[in-house]
Design an enzyme around this catalytic site. Structure first.
Site, mmCIF file in Angstrom:
data_model
loop_
_atom_site.group_PDB
_atom_site.id
_atom_site.type_symbol
_atom_site.label_atom_id
_atom_site.label_comp_id
_atom_site.label_asym_id
_atom_site.label_seq_id
_atom_site.Cartn_x
_atom_site.Cartn_y
_atom_site.Cartn_z
ATOM 1 N N LYS A 173 91.030 72.870 -3.481
ATOM 2 C CA LYS A 173 89.756 72.741 -2.765
ATOM 3 C C LYS A 173 89.365 74.066 -2.097
ATOM 4 C CE LYS A 173 89.606 70.922 1.498
ATOM 5 N NZ LYS A 173 88.941 71.828 2.472
ATOM 6 N N ASN A 174 90.312 74.662 -1.404
ATOM 7 C CA ASN A 174 89.953 75.862 -0.646
ATOM 8 C C ASN A 174 89.661 77.053 -1.553
ATOM 9 O OD1 ASN A 174 90.030 74.398 1.670
ATOM 10 N ND2 ASN A 174 92.040 75.126 2.338
ATOM 11 N N ARG B 215 83.589 73.369 6.421
ATOM 12 C CA ARG B 215 83.941 74.704 6.891
ATOM 13 C C ARG B 215 83.575 75.756 5.844
ATOM 14 N NH1 ARG B 215 84.299 76.453 11.782
ATOM 15 N NH2 ARG B 215 85.209 78.506 11.795
ATOM 16 N N CYS C 142 87.157 70.639 10.069
ATOM 17 C CA CYS C 142 88.107 69.903 10.902
ATOM 18 C C CYS C 142 88.182 70.497 12.305
ATOM 19 C CB CYS C 142 89.490 69.934 10.263
ATOM 20 S SG CYS C 142 89.551 69.058 8.694
ATOM 21 N N ARG D 71 87.556 77.660 16.629
ATOM 22 C CA ARG D 71 87.566 78.279 15.286
ATOM 23 C C ARG D 71 86.595 79.466 15.295
ATOM 24 N NH1 ARG D 71 88.426 73.893 10.480
ATOM 25 N NH2 ARG D 71 89.102 75.800 9.473
ATOM 26 N N PRO D 72 87.049 80.593 15.874
ATOM 27 C CA PRO D 72 86.149 81.747 16.023
ATOM 28 C C PRO D 72 85.826 82.416 14.684
ATOM 29 C CG PRO D 72 88.377 82.334 16.680
ATOM 30 C CD PRO D 72 88.404 80.868 16.356
ATOM 31 N N ILE D 73 84.752 83.216 14.673
ATOM 32 C CA ILE D 73 84.414 83.977 13.458
ATOM 33 C C ILE D 73 84.306 85.471 13.768
ATOM 34 C CG2 ILE D 73 83.271 82.076 12.232
ATOM 35 C CD1 ILE D 73 80.582 83.519 13.021
ATOM 36 N N ASP D 74 84.917 85.885 14.898
ATOM 37 C CA ASP D 74 84.802 87.297 15.302
ATOM 38 C C ASP D 74 85.314 88.265 14.230
ATOM 39 O OD1 ASP D 74 87.259 85.954 16.126
ATOM 40 O OD2 ASP D 74 87.879 87.891 16.930
ATOM 41 N N ASP E 252 98.296 73.398 6.902
ATOM 42 C CA ASP E 252 97.639 72.213 6.343
ATOM 43 C C ASP E 252 98.645 71.165 5.833
ATOM 44 O OD1 ASP E 252 95.257 73.319 7.028
ATOM 45 O OD2 ASP E 252 94.582 73.776 4.991
ATOM 46 N N ARG F 115 87.349 63.825 1.772
ATOM 47 C CA ARG F 115 86.738 65.163 1.694
ATOM 48 C C ARG F 115 87.624 66.116 0.901
ATOM 49 N NH1 ARG F 115 86.584 67.878 7.016
ATOM 50 N NH2 ARG F 115 86.581 69.575 5.532
HETATM 51 C C1 UD1 Z 1 91.385 78.061 6.193
HETATM 52 C C2 UD1 Z 1 91.434 76.684 5.598
HETATM 53 C C3 UD1 Z 1 92.130 75.729 6.555
HETATM 54 C C4 UD1 Z 1 93.498 76.255 6.957
HETATM 55 C C5 UD1 Z 1 93.404 77.698 7.436
HETATM 56 C C6 UD1 Z 1 94.760 78.330 7.669
HETATM 57 C C7 UD1 Z 1 89.437 76.623 4.211
HETATM 58 C C8 UD1 Z 1 88.065 76.069 4.016
HETATM 59 N N1 UD1 Z 1 90.070 76.234 5.331
HETATM 60 O O1 UD1 Z 1 90.623 77.966 7.387
HETATM 61 O O2 UD1 Z 1 92.266 74.469 5.924
HETATM 62 O O3 UD1 Z 1 94.037 75.465 7.978
HETATM 63 O O4 UD1 Z 1 92.708 78.513 6.472
HETATM 64 O O5 UD1 Z 1 95.528 78.313 6.505
HETATM 65 O O6 UD1 Z 1 89.951 77.331 3.377
HETATM 66 N N2 UD1 Z 1 90.776 83.466 13.636
HETATM 67 C C9 UD1 Z 1 90.273 84.328 14.589
HETATM 68 N N3 UD1 Z 1 89.079 84.935 14.341
HETATM 69 C C10 UD1 Z 1 88.382 84.745 13.182
HETATM 70 C C11 UD1 Z 1 88.910 83.879 12.211
HETATM 71 C C12 UD1 Z 1 90.106 83.237 12.469
HETATM 72 O O7 UD1 Z 1 90.876 84.518 15.639
HETATM 73 O O8 UD1 Z 1 87.322 85.345 13.021
HETATM 74 C C13 UD1 Z 1 92.059 82.789 13.879
HETATM 75 C C14 UD1 Z 1 91.891 81.248 13.969
HETATM 76 O O9 UD1 Z 1 91.561 80.852 15.278
HETATM 77 C C15 UD1 Z 1 93.270 80.770 13.540
HETATM 78 C C16 UD1 Z 1 93.730 81.856 12.543
HETATM 79 O O10 UD1 Z 1 92.887 82.971 12.753
HETATM 80 O O11 UD1 Z 1 94.147 80.790 14.644
HETATM 81 C C17 UD1 Z 1 93.669 81.449 11.096
HETATM 82 O O12 UD1 Z 1 92.359 81.028 10.763
HETATM 83 P P1 UD1 Z 1 91.754 81.212 9.291
HETATM 84 O O13 UD1 Z 1 92.841 81.638 8.369
HETATM 85 O O14 UD1 Z 1 90.546 82.041 9.410
HETATM 86 O O15 UD1 Z 1 91.323 79.733 8.929
HETATM 87 P P2 UD1 Z 1 90.062 79.277 8.089
HETATM 88 O O16 UD1 Z 1 89.770 80.290 7.052
HETATM 89 O O17 UD1 Z 1 88.971 78.844 8.995
#
Ligand code: UD1
Length: 423
Positions: free
Chosen positions: A22-23, A93, A117, A122-125, A308, A400
């Site tokens: 899926k991812n 997501r 989820c 869940r930041p995007i910085d 996961d 999902r």
């Molecule tokens: C993806 C997966 C999710 C999985 C996760 C970790 C998808 C759609 N989702 O989520 O199922 O649990 O990988 O394997 O593929 N972080 C920051 N800043 C950012 C982005 C992330 O600090 O800009 C931190 C997050 O808070 C978290 C860590 O990085 O602690 C990992 O997050 P990330 O790998 O980005 O997860 P997703 O890509 O959202």
């Protein structure tokens, strides 16, 4: 609203065919929006998140044609907007991969913040930091993200935290930037490699995917016009693998890449399950009379144990002998489902990242909720191991991400009834 009524206590055995990841599929569908020609994506999982993202792509003007239930042809040449503002964006997501894809395509993008989820913040910085390194100005306001560049130019970015999403998004924009981009401390997940393989097949130049340094030489034109098959779903496979030791059963997951499953395979062996690997299958068996041994898990970015699979592994620890530990290192709030397990008789203490699981619990049927996708699968697992009947609510969350969940479960002997509640 649908509920699953599950009769526990049955040994599960049989073959489970594993669908596409899926991812990986979410990232690759977004990648099909940044290339210049049509691409054919095979081995798509038949899950709701994929339908949702395809619907969004089609709303943006891409020509999305299903060839069959697991194959789609996407022609992005008719995309007519750089704005993805539809409410559907909030339901998954993976929709935020359109940020990198549309920025790469149009040098500007505006989109509604994604959903997905709830594991805490869940930041995007880091995504934005990556886009800035490519010369984009970024803004988050009124629940929307906007990025714009006069010119996208390759740059260097160091990810302070290993982030799958940021790695994907930066790759998606960088394939169309001018010159070289270097991502340091990049995620190494199998789906990052899959995304790079897809884009390289379509004409991109990405090296180092699968290591922590990824180098991308941007290209103005990515011809595409190729076919590509997605890798199998590591998390789906892992969930079914754990059912064998959980129920004293014998499960063979078919169509998998055993290497991707190593973090789990090692743990199952440590707990006393028997694991046999073929080229494209893994068979897990466990003798019901023998106790599983409790152990310690730590979730980490790949090749560590995947977050996961954390809720499912906690359920497994509930029936093991001794005291097990789980250290959740990726998400700050991923134990919300534990209260539901306690209602079934589990003995679990949580504090911050740590969960301490007192094994040997006698699980009993209860009415519980799927808090999120993977926690929902964990509830079903607990119900299958429990004495008596359980009811799992909000199962749409499970659907999902797990294709043909009920069919696959019933095929290995699970007693599950689906009840539609119209109230
Ligand atoms: C993806 C997966 C999710 C999985 C996760 C970790 C998808 C759609 N989702 O989520 O199922 O649990 O990988 O394997 O593929 N972080 C920051 N800043 C950012 C982005 C992330 O600090 O800009 C931190 C997050 O808070 C978290 C860590 O990085 O602690 C990992 O997050 P990330 O790998 O980005 O997860 P997703 O890509 O959202």
């Amino acid at each position: 609203m649908r509920t699953y009524h599950i009769e526990g206590g049955h040994r599960l055995a049989g073959d489970v065919p594993i669908g596409g990841s899926k991812n990986a599929a979410l990232a690759i569908i977004a990648a099909a929006m940044v290339v210049d020609g049509p691409s054919v994506i095979e081995n798509l999982p038949e899950v709701r998140d994929i339908d949702t993202l395809l619907k969004i792509c089609s709303d943006l003007g891409a020509k999305v044609e299903r060839q069959n239930s697991t194959c789609v042809r996407i022609d992005p040449s008719s995309i007519n907007t750089h704005e993805a503002m539809q409410p559907l964006m909030e339901s998954i997501r993976g929709s935020y991969y359109l940020m990198g894809a549309l920025l790469g395509r149009f040098k500007k993008v505006k989109l509604r913040m994604p959903g997905g989820c709830d594991f805490g913040s869940r930041p995007i910085d880091l995504h934005l930091k990556g886009f800035q390194a490519l010369g984009a100005r970024t803004e988050v306001a009124h629940g929307n993200v906007s990025c714009e560049a006069d010119q996208l130019v390759g740059g260097s970015v160091f990810l302070d935290t290993v982030s799958v999403g940021a790695t994907v998004n930066i790759i998606l924009a960088a394939v169309k930037a001018e010159g070289k981009t270097v991502i340091d401390n990049a995620a190494r997940e199998p789906h990052i490699v899959d995304l790079a393989n897809f884009l390289n097949t379509m004409g991109a130049d990405i090296r180092g995917a699968g290591t922590d340094v990824i180098r991308i030489e941007g290209r103005p034109y990515l011809p595409a016009n190729q076919e590509y098959a997605i890798i199998p779903d590591q998390i789906e496979a892992g969930t079914y693998m754990m059912l064998a030791p959980l129920t004293g059963g014998d499960i063979k997951v078919c169509g998998v890449i055993p290497k991707h499953m190593e973090p789990l395979t090692a743990k199952l062996k440590e707990m006393g399950a028997k694991v046999e690997e073929g080229e494209e299958y893994i068979r897990v068996t466990h003798n019901n009379g023998k106790k599983l041994k409790a152990t310690s898990f730590k979730t980490m970015p790949y090749p560590g144990f995947p977050t996961d699979l954390q809720p499912q592994a906690v359920v497994l620890q509930c029936v093991a002998d001794g005291t097990g530990r789980m250290l959740e290192n990726v998400w700050e709030n991923r134990y919300q489902y534990v209260d539901n397990l306690r209602m079934m008789g589990a003995n679990i203490l949580t504090s911050g990242k740590l969960a301490v699981i007192q094994g040997g619990a006698k699980l009993t049927g209860a009415r519980v909720k799927a808090r999120d996708l993977r926690a929902g699968a964990a509830m079903v697992m607990a119900a299958l191991a429990a004495e008596g009947t359980s009811v799992v609510e909000e199962v749409e969350k499970i659907e999902r991400g797990y294709e043909f969940f009920i069919d696959k479960m019933r095929n290995i002997g699970a007693k599950i009834k689906v009840v539609e509640n119209n109230s």
